[in-house]
Design an enzyme around this catalytic site. Structure first.
Site, PDB file in Angstrom:
ATOM      1  N   CYS A  41      95.543   3.630  50.882  1.00 53.52           N
ATOM      2  CA  CYS A  41      94.742   4.659  50.204  1.00 53.52           C
ATOM      3  C   CYS A  41      93.455   4.893  50.988  1.00 53.52           C
ATOM      4  O   CYS A  41      93.071   6.034  51.253  1.00 53.52           O
ATOM      5  CB  CYS A  41      94.372   4.208  48.783  1.00 53.52           C
ATOM      6  SG  CYS A  41      95.675   4.442  47.577  1.00 53.52           S
ATOM      7  N   ARG A  64      98.764  -1.306  49.605  1.00 54.98           N
ATOM      8  CA  ARG A  64      98.623   0.034  49.052  1.00 54.98           C
ATOM      9  C   ARG A  64      97.155   0.440  48.978  1.00 54.98           C
ATOM     10  O   ARG A  64      96.802   1.582  49.265  1.00 54.98           O
ATOM     11  CB  ARG A  64      99.270   0.116  47.650  1.00 54.98           C
ATOM     12  CG  ARG A  64      99.369   1.560  47.137  1.00 54.98           C
ATOM     13  CD  ARG A  64     100.270   2.381  48.041  1.00 54.98           C
ATOM     14  NE  ARG A  64     100.246   3.814  47.734  1.00 54.98           N
ATOM     15  CZ  ARG A  64      99.487   4.704  48.369  1.00 54.98           C
ATOM     16  NH1 ARG A  64      98.649   4.311  49.307  1.00 54.98           N
ATOM     17  NH2 ARG A  64      99.571   5.984  48.057  1.00 54.98           N
ATOM     18  N   HIS A 104      92.237  10.147  41.509  1.00 44.69           N
ATOM     19  CA  HIS A 104      92.845   9.346  40.449  1.00 44.69           C
ATOM     20  C   HIS A 104      92.037   9.236  39.174  1.00 44.69           C
ATOM     21  O   HIS A 104      92.272   8.323  38.377  1.00 44.69           O
ATOM     22  CB  HIS A 104      93.142   7.936  40.991  1.00 44.69           C
ATOM     23  CG  HIS A 104      94.298   7.915  41.944  1.00 44.69           C
ATOM     24  ND1 HIS A 104      95.597   8.138  41.545  1.00 44.69           N
ATOM     25  CD2 HIS A 104      94.337   7.728  43.288  1.00 44.69           C
ATOM     26  CE1 HIS A 104      96.383   8.065  42.612  1.00 44.69           C
ATOM     27  NE2 HIS A 104      95.663   7.825  43.690  1.00 44.69           N
ATOM     28  N   CYS A 127      88.280   6.874  45.278  1.00 47.84           N
ATOM     29  CA  CYS A 127      89.586   6.768  44.624  1.00 47.84           C
ATOM     30  C   CYS A 127      89.630   7.785  43.478  1.00 47.84           C
ATOM     31  O   CYS A 127      90.643   8.445  43.233  1.00 47.84           O
ATOM     32  CB  CYS A 127      89.802   5.382  44.052  1.00 47.84           C
ATOM     33  SG  CYS A 127      89.471   4.023  45.194  1.00 47.84           S
TER      34      CYS A 127
END
Lengths: 103, 156, 266
Positions: C227, C223, C179, C175
């Site tokens: 991802c 979500r 991010h 992630c």
């Protein structure tokens, strides 16, 4: 779920603005689902907005109007408490309706 | 009655449904409803030239048509369009999306007593011009504006 | 049927506004034109109907479902999840908790719910999406306060943080790959710097959301799943320990911010 319309009608300076949000897939018939099968065309073809049984807007739609479609229009001659109704019919012959009172 | 005879090809259920909507429309006094029937052919026209021609053979550009669309749409499936015609005697408004396979998206019939104002949301396949065609005083006029369409995030 | 009017009505006007100033403001005009006419309103109503509709072999509704504030208490419940539940001995998100109630109260088969919890192309919405939309709407304006005192809740935060930074899959993505930094984007979409509470607050409070590109309400759990799909990682199972941990990590980071869901997203 099917046929729902959320209608709002607001009077301001003699003009009533109607806002209608409709529940409908507006499927073009060109898409395929996850299994590769064509999703059948299913879209609103005609919309009518009425004020106390008088037509204030008529719309003919194609499948390229967005899913869960929106319509806003304006007219004069409305008064607080009057009925505003929106109706639709789609290519499969199904219908939808929603009503509200002018605020 | 314009439009009613043309719907004779429908089934009885279809006739009743069309009749219900038509009956509401016919209640408007003193006005010839030339566009009561949905112009199915125009919605099937492919390419912007054919779609424009299916509405009007000639439509002069007019600065009296306020056409509002987003400069950049976050998603092409839902693009807001506002048309406000300041042309006197506006009777119809059409929205076309230049690069959609079938550019004609919607036609609005404006009764007397209603503002020549409509707002809706349309699908725009890719960055292109959105057209507003307006019929006023028996003539057609047009305005257009480009809307950019973006692809979101990682591609979905 | 209970319906909380005042808070959602007041907060409704903030739905569109919360999206401003993101993505460099490039979509502000677009969002302003959409106004507060979001099709999420239909999904919220549908969720309420599902809650009160008898279903499953036991032919009962979900009215007795305990989302953490007592049986049948829905107002404010979304905002205090994920959290530890005594009766299951684990930290659960709203989907895991709903599934638990569907199985224990209604007698439904968990595998059946897992088979199709989320909409596919051409669907207008699933039961789970609608329920989550309504339940989240019942927390509109409430501060997001996921459980943080129980040792299991703390363990879930630690696990979520580990997953966030864990590089895996054919592209060696975590992630954090997308991010972890500030000021980066994919195409025109800003990539939120999620470990930063300011960014986490924007994200965790606006899911579930009506996804314009898909025409349905998507959940926070969905979500996370999407991802991982984009990272080419194995499918994240709804309500699983990993899914809950990721959501918990982000919710804790966002802690204190008022809920503003269902949101409206691309």
């Amino acid at each position: 779920m099917a046929g729902r319309i959320r209608v709002r009608a607001q009077l301001s300076d003699g003009v009533t603005e109607v806002k209608a949000l409709m529940r409908h897939p507006m499927e073009t018939g060109l898409r395929k689902d996850a299994d590769g099968n064509a999703i059948p065309a299913n879209f609103i073809t005609e919309v009518t907005a009425t004020h106390n049984d008088r037509v204030v807007m008529q719309a003919f739609w194609g499948a390229s109007v967005s899913q869960n479609p929106f319509l806003a229009c304006r007219f004069t001659g409305g008064a607080v408490g009057d009925d505003v109704t929106v109706n639709w019919v789609d290519n499969l012959g199904e219908t939808g309706t929603g009503t509200t009172k002018i605020r | 009655m314009v439009g009613y005879e043309e719907s004779s090809g429908l089934s009885r259920r279809g006739l009743l449904r069309a009749g219900a909507l038509l009956a509401a429309v016919m209640a408007v006094p003193g006005r010839v409803w030339a566009a009561v029937k949905r112009p199915d052919g125009a919605f099937k026209a492919e390419g912007i030239d054919a779609a424009l021609a299916s509405i009007a053979s000639d439509a002069a550009v007019s600065d009296q048509i306020d056409l509002e669309t987003p400069d950049i749409a976050e998603n092409g499936g839902t693009v807001p369009v506002v048309v406000n015609s300041k042309l006197p005697g506006t009777t119809r408004v059409a929205i076309l999306v230049e690069l959609n396979p079938n550019p004609l998206s919607a036609i609005f019939v404006v009764p007397e007593g209603s503002d020549a104002y409509i707002e809706t949301r349309v699908k725009v396949a890719q960055t292109c011009n959105i057209y507003a065609l307006v019929e006023a005083g028996g003539q057609w006029y047009q305005a257009s504006k480009e809307t950019k369409v973006t692809l979101g995030g990682c591609g979905g | 049927m209970k319906r909380l009017w005042t808070v959602p009505a007041l907060a409704l006007c903030s739905i569109a506004l919360s999206a401003f100033a993101q993505d460099g403001g490039v979509f502000d005009q677009y969002r302003e034109m959409l106004g507060d006419d979001s099709p999420a309103i239909f999904v919220i109503d549908e969720g309420e109907e599902y809650w009160y509709a008898p279903a499953g072999p036991n032919d009962v509704s979900l009215e007795a479902c305990d989302l953490g504030l007592g049986a049948g208490v829905v107002e404010g419940a979304y905002a205090q999840m994920p959290r530890f539940f005594d009766d299951t001995g684990r930290v659960m998100d709203v989907e895991a908790r709903l599934l638990h109630c569907m199985v224990t109260l209604q007698g439904r088969d968990a595998a059946e719910v897992h088979a199709k919890p989320y909409s596919g192309r051409g669907d207008m919405g699933t039961e789970m999406e609608a329920l989550v939309a309504w339940i989240a709407d019942q927390s509109m304006g409430s501060p997001l306060t996921p459980g943080q005192t129980h040792s299991e809740e703390q363990a879930a935060f630690t696990l979520g943080e580990q997953i966030f930074y864990y590089r895996a899959g054919p592209h060696d993505f975590s992630c954090a790959t997308c991010h972890e930094q500030a000021g980066v984007r994919i195409r025109l979409q800003d990539l939120a710097e999620l470990p930063n509470p300011e960014a986490a607050r924007d994200i965790a409070t606006t899911w579930p959301a009506y996804r314009l590109s898909q025409g349905v309400v998507r959940t926070f759990g969905w979500r996370m799943r999407d991802c991982l799909r984009q990272q080419r990682l194995p499918e994240l199972i709804m309500g699983s320990e990993a899914s809950v941990a990721l959501q918990h990590y982000l919710s804790v980071k966002a802690s204190g911010a008022p809920m503003n869901a269902p949101g409206l997203k691309r």
